[in-house]
Design an enzyme around this catalytic site. Structure first.
Site, mmCIF file in Angstrom:
data_model
loop_
_atom_site.group_PDB
_atom_site.id
_atom_site.type_symbol
_atom_site.label_atom_id
_atom_site.label_comp_id
_atom_site.label_asym_id
_atom_site.label_seq_id
_atom_site.Cartn_x
_atom_site.Cartn_y
_atom_site.Cartn_z
ATOM 1 C CG ASP A 4 -9.034 76.752 148.446
ATOM 2 O OD1 ASP A 4 -9.731 77.289 149.324
ATOM 3 O OD2 ASP A 4 -7.825 76.999 148.286
ATOM 4 C CB VAL A 8 -8.944 79.981 147.223
ATOM 5 C CG1 VAL A 8 -9.768 79.613 145.989
ATOM 6 C CG2 VAL A 8 -7.531 80.384 146.803
ATOM 7 C CD GLU A 12 -5.376 84.448 148.494
ATOM 8 O OE1 GLU A 12 -5.217 84.410 149.724
ATOM 9 O OE2 GLU A 12 -5.076 83.519 147.725
ATOM 10 C CE LYS A 50 -1.060 78.567 148.584
ATOM 11 N NZ LYS A 50 -2.507 78.648 148.347
ATOM 12 C CE LYS A 53 -4.825 79.618 155.284
ATOM 13 N NZ LYS A 53 -3.777 78.561 155.300
#
Length: 304
Positions: free
Chosen positions: A141, A105, A24, A158, A85
């Site tokens: 994601d 992702v 990525e 995360k 993004k």
């Protein structure tokens, strides 16, 4: 009109059946400061090459979906400002408007699948944010893993997220969540999240074979491989918990939400850990790139 362009090394590898690993670009533009982001990106690509695979860093440059970047493109992206993004919702818009964007992702999975790349290595996936029962802040994601046939190697979701809820959503969506080499689910900077993983596999070959079997069964979606951070680079969960709580409280105080939340939290944790989180982040990404390349090699070796 071609939807994407392949770098020469990636095109050659795909044509010959050699292993390729997607990477990525959001981690470059939104995850680390200059010049560490460029140094990290080069190290990740070199790690993939050292394992006998070809790296394919993915980004949208001036409206063109590029699968595989040369070093000049990588450096330009690492220094770029106001880079979008990109996830599933805005990938097409960015391309249509001729803009530059870094792939999350979800967007990286989409691009990899378009090109026929079956393995993607990253740092950590997005998931269910703290307080999602009020905000409904859940990363795209998770849905992408349920529908796009790519094996994603990460260090878990995360650690800033609500990990139990993230695991529940993945289970509901039918996504295989595989802990590599241990029974516990890792939590990004920490080797253990306090959650037992639904599945465990101990070799790249086993993971590759499982992905092939999903395809043979006609099951949609990919696999999530949760690869624990090396012990030498770990920040233990009990050390991180108060730091994450402080960062979340600061984000709430400043009204930071949506796409701005994850970059803010990562930067705040970097400050609160005096840079230790960034050092750990780099090590876990390199570790995931190594395993991703090994899985890609095993997939390439499977009989057609």
């Amino acid at each position: 009109m071609s939807l994407f362009t392949l770098s020469a090394p990636v095109a050659e590898a795909l044509a010959s059946g050699a292993p390729v690993v997607a990477l990525e670009s959001t981690i470059i533009t939104h995850g680390m400061p200059w010049p560490q982001n460029l140094e990290m990106a080069r190290k990740v690509e070199d790690t993939v090459r050292a394992e006998g695979a070809v790296p394919a860093t993915i980004a949208v440059l001036d409206g063109q979906l590029c699968i595989g970047l040369d070093d000049a493109q990588l450096e330009k992206l690492a220094q770029a400002r106001s880079v979008a993004k990109l996830s599933r919702a805005d990938l097409g818009v960015c391309m249509a408007e001729g803009r530059t964007g870094a792939t999350t992702v979800a967007a990286t999975m989409i691009a990899a699948a378009l090109a026929g790349i079956r393995v993607f290595a990253t740092g950590g996936i997005g998931g269910v944010h703290q307080g999602a029962e009020q905000s409904f802040d859940i990363s795209a994601d998770l849905q992408e893993l349920a529908q796009t046939p790519v094996t994603v190697v990460c260090a878990g979701a995360k650690a800033i997220l609500d990990l139990p809820k993230t695991l529940e959503v993945l289970e509901t969506l039918g996504v295989p969540v595989i802990a590599y080499g241990q029974d516990q689910l890792p939590a990004f900077w920490s080797r253990e999240a306090g959650l037992r993983a639904p599945l465990r596999m101990d070799s790249a070959r086993a993971i590759a074979t499982a992905m092939a079997m999903r395809g043979a069964l006609g099951l949609p979606g990919g696999q999530l491989v949760a690869n624990p951070i090396p012990a030498s680079a770990e920040i233990p969960r009990d050390v991180l918990a108060p730091v994450i709580a402080r960062a979340n409280a600061d984000a709430e105080q400043h009204g930071i939400r949506g796409k701005d939340l994850t970059p803010y939290l990562l930067q705040r944790i970097f400050e609160l850990t005096e840079g230790r989180s960034l050092e750990s982040n780099i090590e876990l990404v390199l570790n995931n790139a190594k395993l991703g390349a090994q899985i890609a090699a095993e997939i390439s070796a499977l009989p057609a």
